[in-house]
Enzyme design. Structure first.
Site, PDB file in Angstrom:
ATOM      1  N   LYS A 182       0.260   7.798  25.203  1.00 31.34           N
ATOM      2  CA  LYS A 182      -0.486   8.736  26.359  1.00 31.34           C
ATOM      3  C   LYS A 182      -1.929   8.944  26.400  1.00 31.34           C
ATOM      4  CE  LYS A 182       0.132  12.002  29.492  1.00 31.34           C
ATOM      5  NZ  LYS A 182      -1.400  12.633  29.316  1.00 31.34           N
ATOM      6  N   GLU A 189      -5.853   5.521  33.483  1.00 27.95           N
ATOM      7  CA  GLU A 189      -5.966   6.411  34.667  1.00 27.95           C
ATOM      8  C   GLU A 189      -7.192   6.767  34.811  1.00 27.95           C
ATOM      9  OE1 GLU A 189      -5.430  11.392  35.014  1.00 27.95           O
ATOM     10  OE2 GLU A 189      -3.537  10.071  34.194  1.00 27.95           O
TER      11      GLU A 189
END
Length: 473
Positions: A182, A189
């Site tokens: 993650k 991102e």
């Protein structure tokens, strides 16, 4: 008395929406929140659903079937530790605790080890997709106890996003592996968002594109190689108007990009692993620099730069294509760096990560979902890939698009347009493909002032030289 199948602690938007998602898949859900009024609000808004409120942690735990499955959706760090300590006295051996928060992976490693001693199964689970993803199907990255994952995998597959009917969830690896993935997702991102914003800034300033034209350009890009969630929302952002129906909202948003502090985790870890995560780290620094708004206003009046030269209308289409290619290659380099760091971490922690499966998890539900993740999945059919740039498809694209990345970066630098991640991308690309670099001089310098030794190209071993001449001695 019938007991519920799943418990959720933490009724902020992510916990609330995950509870609703779980209930919609025919599971009965117990909920608990530290603030009673929040729990009451959830129930009042969902009276028809099989969601049951509890206002003491003991009653909440006792309401669940054994082995209990409890999802923690509270703030990362100390609040998560406090919640675990709060609930631990009421748990039994074999119960399952799932931390679905935005947790630092080293905390998950520690919690996994501590809870294992108590006989509690722990899953550190990355969840991506924001509040809508939590409600409709997120990308899920569970790490920790394999035994526990097998017990809850059916539920996780049902609530996850689907890509061509395939659940976007897979067991990642032991202890902190899920939250590590993650963290990499979040770093990619950051890189994606900064690359896109630099592309927008170039198009706006070099081509004088207005918002409608920018939206049309990104819409066209979204039909090809760049098809992704972030490109899709970007084209929509340009068209959003103020309440007056005249002015575009984007033009009134302050250019200060904030962050929650999670972006720095991946960069800090890259330094620990000696991993060159330059593009993603530069995207973090770009946010920090954007926050210096007051200083930038002063600097804009003192520090000189070149006069911007706009592209003529007859060359406009070609320039747009150059930007598109530069953006795509920058994106590839960002992913290459992220997956390279995954590989290094997997080796350090003996996680045995399956990179193709990880890429599959990202194909739907999450913020970085994109068509080209299929290409990454294909590239990692062999799990021994050193770097994505060296695989057939990505090396072909790199060789085809490097001139565009080089051209757009140099054009921007020549005319004073800040492009930190584009510049970082081409610098990484050139460094990575350079057979003989300038680092030999650095080693000579280190040996000169610190006797740190060096290796030679023609002999094995480590060597030290007395660099001072007799005259200098």
């Amino acid at each position: 008395m019938l007991k519920q199948q799943v418990g959720v602690i933490g009724m902020a938007v992510m916990g609330r929406n995950l509870a609703l998602n779980i209930e919609s898949k025919k599971y009965t859900v117990s909920i608990f929140n530290r603030t009673q009024s929040v729990t009451e609000e959830v129930i009042n808004n969902n009276k028809e659903k099989k969601i049951f409120p509890y206002f003491s942690i003991k009653d909440f735990v006792n309401s669940l079937r054994k082995p209990r499955c409890i999802l923690l959706m509270v703030k990362s760090g100390q609040p998560t530790d406090e919640t675990i300590q709060f609930i631990l006295p009421y748990l039994n051996k074999g119960d399952i605790l799932i931390d679905g928060g935005n947790t630092f992976y080293k905390d998950s490693i520690r919690r996994s080890n501590d809870l294992m001693k108590c006989g509690i199964n722990f899953i550190g689970m990355g969840v991506s997709g924001g509040e809508l993803g939590a409600l409709n199907g997120p990308s899920i990255m569970p790490g920790g106890s394999r035994e526990a994952y097998d017990l809850v995998s059916s539920m996780l597959k049902k609530i996850s996003a689907k890509f061509k009917n395939e659940p976007c969830v897979s067991y990642i690896g032991p202890n902190g592996a899920g939250h590590y993935v993650k963290m990499i997702h979040n770093g990619i991102e950051y890189g994606d968002m900064q690359l896109i914003s630099e592309s927008y800034f170039i198009l706006k300033n070099v081509l004088n594109m207005k918002n409608e034209e920018l939206s049309n350009t990104f819409s066209q890009w979204n039909k090809g190689e760049l098809n992704s969630y972030l490109i899709e929302i970007t084209k929509n952002i340009f068209l959003k108007k103020e309440k007056d129906g005249i002015h575009y909202l984007i033009d009134s948003i302050l250019d200060h990009a904030e962050d929650k502090g999670t972006g720095k985790w991946i960069s800090q870890d890259a330094l620990e692993l000696h991993e060159p995560l330059s593009l993603i780290t530069e995207s973090v620094f770009a946010r920090y620099l954007s926050s210096l708004k007051d200083q930038r206003l002063i600097a804009s009046k003192i520090l000189k730069g070149p006069i911007l030269k706009c592209i003529s209308s007859q060359n406009k289409e070609l320039f747009v294509e150059e930007v598109r290619r530069a953006l795509y290659l920058g994106k590839i380099i960002s992913y290459a760096q992220g997956f390279s760091q995954l590989k290094k971490a997997s080796e350090k922690y003996s996680w045995n990560l399956q990179y193709g499966k990880i890429a599959k998890i990202f194909r739907a539900g999450c913020i970085i979902r994109a068509d080209f993740l299929e290409r990454i999945t294909d590239a990692f059919k062999s799990n021994n890939v050193t770097n994505l740039l060296l695989t057939p498809y990505f090396s072909e694209i790199s060789n085809k698009y490097e001139k565009s990345l080089r051209y757009i970066t140099s054009y921007a630098i020549k005319y004073g347009i800040p492009v930190p991640t584009f510049a970082s991308a081409i610098s990484y690309y050139d460094n990575y493909r350079t057979m003989s670099s300038s680092a030999n001089l650095i080693q000579a310098q280190r040996d000169y002032f610190g006797a740190h030794t060096y290796r030679r190209t023609d002999k094995k071993g480590y060597f030290h030289t007395n660099w001072l001449t007799k005259k200098e001695l």
